[in-house]
Design a protein around this motif. Structure first.
Motif, PDB file in Angstrom:
ATOM      1  N   UNK A 101      -3.717  13.751 -30.891  1.00  0.00           N
ATOM      2  CA  UNK A 101      -2.684  12.788 -31.711  1.00  0.00           C
ATOM      3  C   UNK A 101      -1.432  13.836 -31.895  1.00  0.00           C
ATOM      4  N   UNK A 102      -1.758  14.968 -32.693  1.00  0.00           N
ATOM      5  CA  UNK A 102      -0.738  15.731 -32.858  1.00  0.00           C
ATOM      6  C   UNK A 102      -0.096  16.606 -31.668  1.00  0.00           C
ATOM      7  N   UNK A 103      -0.904  16.681 -30.757  1.00  0.00           N
ATOM      8  CA  UNK A 103      -0.361  17.348 -29.461  1.00  0.00           C
ATOM      9  C   UNK A 103       0.611  16.439 -28.877  1.00  0.00           C
ATOM     10  N   UNK A 104       0.024  15.200 -28.816  1.00  0.00           N
ATOM     11  CA  UNK A 104       0.729  14.238 -28.078  1.00  0.00           C
ATOM     12  C   UNK A 104       2.216  13.731 -28.836  1.00  0.00           C
ATOM     13  N   UNK A 105       2.269  14.020 -30.096  1.00  0.00           N
ATOM     14  CA  UNK A 105       3.353  13.601 -30.933  1.00  0.00           C
ATOM     15  C   UNK A 105       4.284  15.110 -30.798  1.00  0.00           C
ATOM     16  N   UNK A 106       3.921  16.145 -30.852  1.00  0.00           N
ATOM     17  CA  UNK A 106       4.543  17.180 -30.715  1.00  0.00           C
ATOM     18  C   UNK A 106       5.297  17.312 -29.269  1.00  0.00           C
ATOM     19  N   UNK A 107       4.701  16.793 -28.111  1.00  0.00           N
ATOM     20  CA  UNK A 107       5.097  17.101 -26.803  1.00  0.00           C
ATOM     21  C   UNK A 107       6.090  15.974 -26.736  1.00  0.00           C
ATOM     22  N   UNK A 108       5.660  14.898 -27.332  1.00  0.00           N
ATOM     23  CA  UNK A 108       6.719  13.650 -27.457  1.00  0.00           C
ATOM     24  C   UNK A 108       8.123  13.833 -27.780  1.00  0.00           C
ATOM     25  N   UNK A 109       7.956  14.819 -29.084  1.00  0.00           N
ATOM     26  CA  UNK A 109       9.006  15.197 -29.839  1.00  0.00           C
ATOM     27  C   UNK A 109       9.894  16.300 -29.078  1.00  0.00           C
ATOM     28  N   UNK A 110       9.257  17.040 -28.318  1.00  0.00           N
ATOM     29  CA  UNK A 110      10.028  18.105 -27.697  1.00  0.00           C
ATOM     30  C   UNK A 110      10.730  17.478 -26.534  1.00  0.00           C
ATOM     31  N   UNK A 161       5.566   8.716 -28.997  1.00  0.00           N
ATOM     32  CA  UNK A 161       4.194   9.436 -28.553  1.00  0.00           C
ATOM     33  C   UNK A 161       3.591   8.470 -27.675  1.00  0.00           C
ATOM     34  N   UNK A 162       3.663   7.214 -27.903  1.00  0.00           N
ATOM     35  CA  UNK A 162       3.190   6.292 -26.800  1.00  0.00           C
ATOM     36  C   UNK A 162       3.574   6.082 -25.566  1.00  0.00           C
TER      37      UNK A 162
END
Length: 76
Positions: free
Chosen positions: A6-15, A20-21
Motif C-alpha cells: 500500500x505504501x508503494x501504491x500511495x507513493x506511485x500515486x503521489x508521484x 491510490x485507488x
C-alpha cells in the motif's frame, strides 16, 4: 520502517498526482504516466526511507507494483 504494498501504491500515486485507488497493482505503470525520472525518484526515496537495495534496471524492466514488491523487500 518496512515498505508495504500500500505504501508503494500511495507513493506511485503521489508521484503521478493520482489517488491510490486509481493505481492498479497489476498493470504496467508506464501506461499511467510513470516515466524513468519518476521511477528513479521513487527508488531514491525508498532507499533513503526504507533501506531498499533494488536496482533501477530491475524496476524499469517490470513496471508494475506487484512485480516491484518482492524486489523492494515487501513480504506478502
Amino acid at each position: 520502517m518496512t515498505l508495504t504494498l500500500e505504501q508503494i501504491r500511495t507513493d506511485v500515486a503521489d508521484s503521478l498526482g493520482e489517488a491510490p485507488a486509481d493505481i492498479p497493482v497489476d498493470e504496467n505503470l508506464v501506461d499511467y504516466g510513470l516515466d524513468s525520472v519518476r521511477v528513479m525518484a521513487l527508488l531514491e526515496r525508498w532507499r533513503r526511507e526504507h533501506g531498499v537495495e533494488a536496482a533501477f534496471a530491475d524496476l524499469a524492466e517490470q513496471p508494475a507494483i506487484e512485480s516491484w514488491a518482492p524486489l523492494l523487500g515487501v513480504v506478502s
